[in-house]
Motif scaffolding. Structure first.
Motif, PDB file in Angstrom:
ATOM      1  N   ALA A 173      95.357  86.800   5.843  1.00 26.03           N
ATOM      2  CA  ALA A 173      95.412  85.568   6.832  1.00 26.03           C
ATOM      3  C   ALA A 173      93.712  85.613   7.555  1.00 26.03           C
ATOM      4  N   SER A 174      93.617  84.944   8.528  1.00 23.14           N
ATOM      5  CA  SER A 174      92.071  84.994   9.287  1.00 23.14           C
ATOM      6  C   SER A 174      92.139  83.729  10.292  1.00 23.14           C
ATOM      7  N   ASN A 175      91.259  84.112  11.190  1.00 23.36           N
ATOM      8  CA  ASN A 175      91.407  83.516  12.444  1.00 23.36           C
ATOM      9  C   ASN A 175      90.579  81.311  12.046  1.00 23.36           C
ATOM     10  N   PRO A 176      90.796  80.753  13.340  1.00 27.25           N
ATOM     11  CA  PRO A 176      90.129  80.162  13.317  1.00 27.25           C
ATOM     12  C   PRO A 176      88.691  79.989  13.232  1.00 27.25           C
ATOM     13  N   ALA A 177      88.393  80.860  13.521  1.00 24.34           N
ATOM     14  CA  ALA A 177      86.141  81.074  13.609  1.00 24.34           C
ATOM     15  C   ALA A 177      86.429  81.231  12.371  1.00 24.34           C
ATOM     16  N   THR A 178      87.047  81.726  11.681  1.00 23.38           N
ATOM     17  CA  THR A 178      86.760  80.936   9.740  1.00 23.38           C
ATOM     18  C   THR A 178      87.307  79.865   9.346  1.00 23.38           C
ATOM     19  N   ALA A 179      87.729  79.378   9.363  1.00 21.20           N
ATOM     20  CA  ALA A 179      88.168  78.111   9.355  1.00 21.20           C
ATOM     21  C   ALA A 179      86.525  77.117   9.559  1.00 21.20           C
ATOM     22  N   ALA A 180      86.143  77.404  10.737  1.00 23.85           N
ATOM     23  CA  ALA A 180      84.826  76.527  11.084  1.00 23.85           C
ATOM     24  C   ALA A 180      84.117  76.920  10.385  1.00 23.85           C
ATOM     25  N   LEU A 181      84.156  78.387  10.061  1.00 24.30           N
ATOM     26  CA  LEU A 181      82.527  78.624   9.077  1.00 24.30           C
ATOM     27  C   LEU A 181      82.629  78.284   8.075  1.00 24.30           C
ATOM     28  N   LEU A 182      84.272  77.852   7.440  1.00 24.50           N
ATOM     29  CA  LEU A 182      84.281  76.851   6.104  1.00 24.50           C
ATOM     30  C   LEU A 182      84.040  75.752   6.063  1.00 24.50           C
ATOM     31  N   ALA A 183      84.059  75.149   7.068  1.00 26.71           N
ATOM     32  CA  ALA A 183      83.918  73.973   7.099  1.00 26.71           C
ATOM     33  C   ALA A 183      81.912  73.275   7.385  1.00 26.71           C
ATOM     34  N   LYS A 184      82.003  74.663   8.407  1.00 27.55           N
ATOM     35  CA  LYS A 184      80.555  74.993   8.213  1.00 27.55           C
ATOM     36  C   LYS A 184      79.826  74.546   7.088  1.00 27.55           C
ATOM     37  N   VAL A 185      79.857  75.092   6.559  1.00 32.67           N
ATOM     38  CA  VAL A 185      79.045  75.285   4.857  1.00 32.67           C
ATOM     39  C   VAL A 185      79.656  74.949   3.994  1.00 32.67           C
ATOM     40  N   GLN A 186      80.875  74.191   4.078  1.00 32.56           N
ATOM     41  CA  GLN A 186      80.831  73.310   3.703  1.00 32.56           C
ATOM     42  C   GLN A 186      82.044  74.124   1.940  1.00 32.56           C
ATOM     43  N   LEU A 187      82.539  74.884   2.249  1.00 36.65           N
ATOM     44  CA  LEU A 187      83.453  75.546   1.111  1.00 36.65           C
ATOM     45  C   LEU A 187      84.474  75.273   2.267  1.00 36.65           C
ATOM     46  N   THR A 188      85.550  75.868   0.697  1.00 39.85           N
ATOM     47  CA  THR A 188      87.920  75.807   1.116  1.00 39.85           C
ATOM     48  C   THR A 188      88.309  77.210   0.644  1.00 39.85           C
ATOM     49  N   ASP A 189      87.046  77.823   0.376  1.00 42.20           N
ATOM     50  CA  ASP A 189      88.086  79.116  -0.975  1.00 42.20           C
ATOM     51  C   ASP A 189      87.020  80.674   0.460  1.00 42.20           C
ATOM     52  N   VAL A 190      87.943  80.992   1.518  1.00 40.21           N
ATOM     53  CA  VAL A 190      87.237  82.627   2.397  1.00 40.21           C
ATOM     54  C   VAL A 190      86.409  83.026   0.967  1.00 40.21           C
ATOM     55  N   ARG A 191      87.054  82.926  -0.050  1.00 36.37           N
ATOM     56  CA  ARG A 191      86.392  84.410  -1.057  1.00 36.37           C
ATOM     57  C   ARG A 191      85.271  84.099  -1.442  1.00 36.37           C
ATOM     58  N   LEU A 192      84.453  82.631  -1.195  1.00 33.28           N
ATOM     59  CA  LEU A 192      82.895  82.426  -1.772  1.00 33.28           C
ATOM     60  C   LEU A 192      82.562  82.801  -0.113  1.00 33.28           C
ATOM     61  N   VAL A 193      82.612  83.393   0.433  1.00 34.57           N
ATOM     62  CA  VAL A 193      81.502  83.444   1.551  1.00 34.57           C
ATOM     63  C   VAL A 193      81.473  85.537   1.998  1.00 34.57           C
ATOM     64  N   LEU A 194      82.300  85.989   1.308  1.00 38.05           N
ATOM     65  CA  LEU A 194      82.592  87.482   1.287  1.00 38.05           C
ATOM     66  C   LEU A 194      81.779  88.094   0.310  1.00 38.05           C
ATOM     67  N   PRO A 195      81.356  89.313   0.185  1.00 39.88           N
ATOM     68  CA  PRO A 195      79.776  90.040  -0.347  1.00 39.88           C
ATOM     69  C   PRO A 195      80.853  90.002  -1.398  1.00 39.88           C
ATOM     70  N   THR A 196      80.208  90.137  -2.407  1.00 37.50           N
ATOM     71  CA  THR A 196      80.442  89.912  -4.656  1.00 37.50           C
ATOM     72  C   THR A 196      81.129  91.430  -4.006  1.00 37.50           C
ATOM     73  N   GLY A 197      80.888  92.500  -3.471  1.00 36.85           N
ATOM     74  CA  GLY A 197      81.368  93.508  -3.928  1.00 36.85           C
ATOM     75  C   GLY A 197      82.549  93.957  -2.735  1.00 36.85           C
ATOM     76  N   HIS A 198      83.294  92.624  -2.354  1.00 37.48           N
ATOM     77  CA  HIS A 198      84.540  92.916  -2.147  1.00 37.48           C
ATOM     78  C   HIS A 198      85.865  93.784  -1.748  1.00 37.48           C
ATOM     79  N   HIS A 199      86.508  93.794  -3.565  1.00 37.28           N
ATOM     80  CA  HIS A 199      87.216  94.585  -3.225  1.00 37.28           C
ATOM     81  C   HIS A 199      87.189  95.565  -3.772  1.00 37.28           C
ATOM     82  N   GLU A 200      85.837  96.471  -3.513  1.00 41.48           N
ATOM     83  CA  GLU A 200      85.696  98.421  -4.288  1.00 41.48           C
ATOM     84  C   GLU A 200      84.974  97.797  -2.405  1.00 41.48           C
ATOM     85  N   LEU A 201      84.355  97.339  -1.899  1.00 42.09           N
ATOM     86  CA  LEU A 201      84.548  98.006  -0.303  1.00 42.09           C
ATOM     87  C   LEU A 201      85.102  98.116   0.358  1.00 42.09           C
ATOM     88  N   VAL A 202      86.522  97.293  -0.273  1.00 45.98           N
ATOM     89  CA  VAL A 202      87.989  97.668   0.910  1.00 45.98           C
ATOM     90  C   VAL A 202      88.659  98.669   0.100  1.00 45.98           C
TER      91      VAL A 202
END
Length: 620
Positions: A37-66
């Motif tokens: 899940a994500s909050n509305p601010a996340t959707a606003a960020l994706l719209a601002k940078v013209q992206l639809t997949d939230v994973r594209l704005v996460l760090p490269t090692g996202h799974h390792e960080l989790v």
């Protein structure tokens, strides 16, 4: 940042309810890193940078960080990722929910683009300042307030003071001051200037090898913006030893200029005087402060200033200096003969900033020269009288001949007139004519004697040297016969005239002729006469030269120049003044007198006189 609190509802419902109003993006992720899940601010960020997949704005090692967040049970902060032109920093926090369907990790994002740019700019600025400090020839340093202890010193400290920067850290700069400067600093002497938190001071710092270096330090205080507390002092110090020494030399020179007895005057290209030293004010009887600026032309006679203006200033402009003898006028109108040097001082361009002139009052020297010249004239007159005394017997014999002839002719004329019958008038007339001739001859001898013996003022007039030679040869004929000497002349025709005192030139020539006759091995019994030759010619330099050549024993083998020293003589009854006075006379006329060995035996005494200018006229 802590995990979101558990509200008793399902984890995702709680997450949505709690982060819905947050202005920054927040994600809920499973233990495998899947975004639940994500909050509305996340959707606003994706719209601002013209992206639809939230994973594209996460760090490269996202799974390792989790996994790292869950494994260690603590937050993983500031994992950066790019979102278009923006930079996001993500923080991974373990979720507090125990529900199986709830999220395992909450991921909080924030836009750090501006702060990262600021940090990058600061890093670049720090690197630039560090490079400037390390490359600067000035010492850049930081100090603690009060004690002035070094916190940092740039590498220039090694060049200027001999210390490595690390050697200075922890050392008080006051300990490096010259003792006098340390006291001056503590007393806040005028060498320290303060303006808007900046101190400027010039001090002597002790070099590592023991000598002192003049450093000019510009220091600025750094204060806490809130409290105003003094934090540290930053200084920039440069080597000003040359400047300080030059300033000291200038001050010493200024003291010398004020103390010298020579007149020193500064003036600009228009002749306006900008400075007169104490000697100039005193000698020219000028007030220390005037109501109007003086000009150089007011301090000099018109002719002297005209020469300085046309010759002196032009030469000084072209070559930097000019010297000559001129004149100045004091406030009372009295003219002072001076020796003057003019110097030009260039500006930063190609022009002349100002002129300076150093003037030496020659009044006393001129007076002394006149006394010496008068003494020389007296000595020359005495020498002429001595010469006439030495020639007295020969001159008496020379006069006796015409006088005896006059007596004989007169007695003969009387006898003829007393005869019976008396002699005819024509016979008596012939006797009287011969009496007149002999009287004229005696009068000419006396005229030459009086002219040679007279005491007259030194006077330079254009004279014919060959005529003087002929006159003196006739004058010396009686003495030449007595010595058994034959006088001869080889005179170059058309010689230029010379500016000279005729009596003094006659004196020199007579002295040389008498020396030559006395040196010649003559035969007074009427045998073969020894020759004494007088020759005249023109030198390559345009001077008139006269040579007196004899066939005597020649010059002394040790030091021929001794002949020209006062009181040196080779004659048993000589005074040793003749040649000394003769050389002085020649030098006073701008000429020379010297002696050489005669290759054919004997000696050659020569003198030269400068030719008179073409414009020379009697009375010059």
């Amino acid at each position: 940042m802590s995990a979101l609190p558990d509200t008793g509802s399902s984890g995702l419902e709680a997450f949505t309810r709690l982060v819905g109003r947050l202005p920054e993006p927040v994600l809920a992720c499973s233990a495998e890193g899947e975004v639940l899940a994500s909050n509305p601010a996340t959707a606003a960020l994706l719209a601002k940078v013209q992206l639809t997949d939230v994973r594209l704005v996460l760090p490269t090692g996202h799974h390792e960080l989790v996994r790292a967040c869950l494994q260690h049970g603590e937050a993983v902060q500031d994992a950066e990722a790019r979102a278009g032109a923006r930079t996001l920093a993500w923080t991974y926090v373990p979720a507090a929910s125990d529900g199986e369907a709830g999220p395992a990790v909450h991921v909080f994002g924030r836009d750090v683009t501006d702060s990262r740019q600021t940090e990058a700019a600061l890093r670049i600025s720090e690197a630039r300042h560090r490079l400037l400090a390390e490359q600067s020839t000035d010492i850049i340093s930081r100090h603690t307030p009060g004690t002035w202890t070094f916190l940092y010193a740039s590498p220039a400290a090694t060049t200027l003071l001999g210390y490595r920067p690390e050697e200075l850290v922890g050392v008080s700069s006051l300990d490096l001051f010259h003792p006098d400067d340390r006291r001056t600093y503590k007393e806040r002497a005028p060498t320290v200037a303060y303006e808007r938190g900046i101190y400027v001071g010039t001090y002597r710092y002790r070099h590592k090898d023991g000598h002192y270096v003049w450093l000019e330090s510009t220091s600025r205080t750094l204060r806490d913006p809130g409290s105003g507390e003094l934090l540290e002092i930053i200084s920039v110090s440069r080597d000003v030893s040359r400047r300080v020494l030059a300033e000291r030399a200038t001050r010493r020179l200024a003291r010398i200029v004020e103390a010298t007895t020579d007149l020193v005057v500064f003036f600009d290209g228009s002749g306006r005087i900008t400075y007169l030293n104490e000697a100039a004010l005193r000698t020219l009887t000028l007030p220390a402060t005037g109501n109007r600026p003086l000009r150089l032309r007011e301090l000099m006679p018109p002719a002297a200033y005209a020469r300085v203006e046309s010759e002196g200033l032009a030469t000084a402009r072209a070559t930097g200096t000019w010297s000559g003898e001129t004149a100045f006028i004091d406030a009372k109108g009295r003219e002072l003969p001076v020796s003057q040097v003019i110097l030009s001082h260039p500006d930063e361009g190609d022009g002349i900033e100002y002129f300076s002139t150093v003037v030496r009052d020659m009044s006393e020297r001129r007076h002394a020269e006149e006394l010496v010249q008068r003494h020389q004239h007296e000595m020359a007159h005495v020498a002429r009288l001595i010469t006439l005394g030495e020639m007295a017997s020969g001159l008496a014999h020379e006069l006796n001949q015409p006088l005896a002839a006059i007596v004989n002719y007169a007695r003969g004329a009387i006898r003829r007139m007393e005869a019976t019958p008396p002699a005819e008038a024509e016979v008596i007339k012939g006797a009287l004519e011969r009496i007149a001739q002999q009287a004229s001859r005696a009068g000419e001898i006396i005229r030459r004697l009086r002219g040679f013996a007279r005491k007259s003022e030194f006077q330079r007039l254009p004279i014919d040297v060959n005529a003087v030679v002929r006159e003196m040869l006739r004058f010396c004929l009686p003495e030449a016969r007595r010595h058994g000497v034959h006088l001869a002349a080889e005179l170059a025709p058309h010689l230029p005239t010379v500016l000279a005192d005729r009596v003094q030139i006659e004196q020199v020539l007579l002295n040389l002729l008498r020396n030559a006759m006395e040196a010649a091995p003559g035969d007074a019994s009427g045998g073969i006469a020894s020759p004494v030759l007088v020759r005249s010619d023109l030198t390559a330099e345009g001077c008139v030269a006269v040579h007196v050549i004899d066939c005597g024993p020649g010059l002394p083998s040790t030091d021929p120049e001794q002949l020209f020293e006062q009181f040196y003589t080779t004659k048993p009854k000589g005074l040793g003044l003749g040649l000394s006075i003769s050389r002085s006379i020649m030098e006073a006329h701008g000429g020379q007198l010297w002696a050489d060995d005669n290759p054919e035996g004997g000696a050659i005494f020569s003198f030269t006189l400068p030719a008179a200018p073409a414009s020379a006229t009697p009375g010059i």
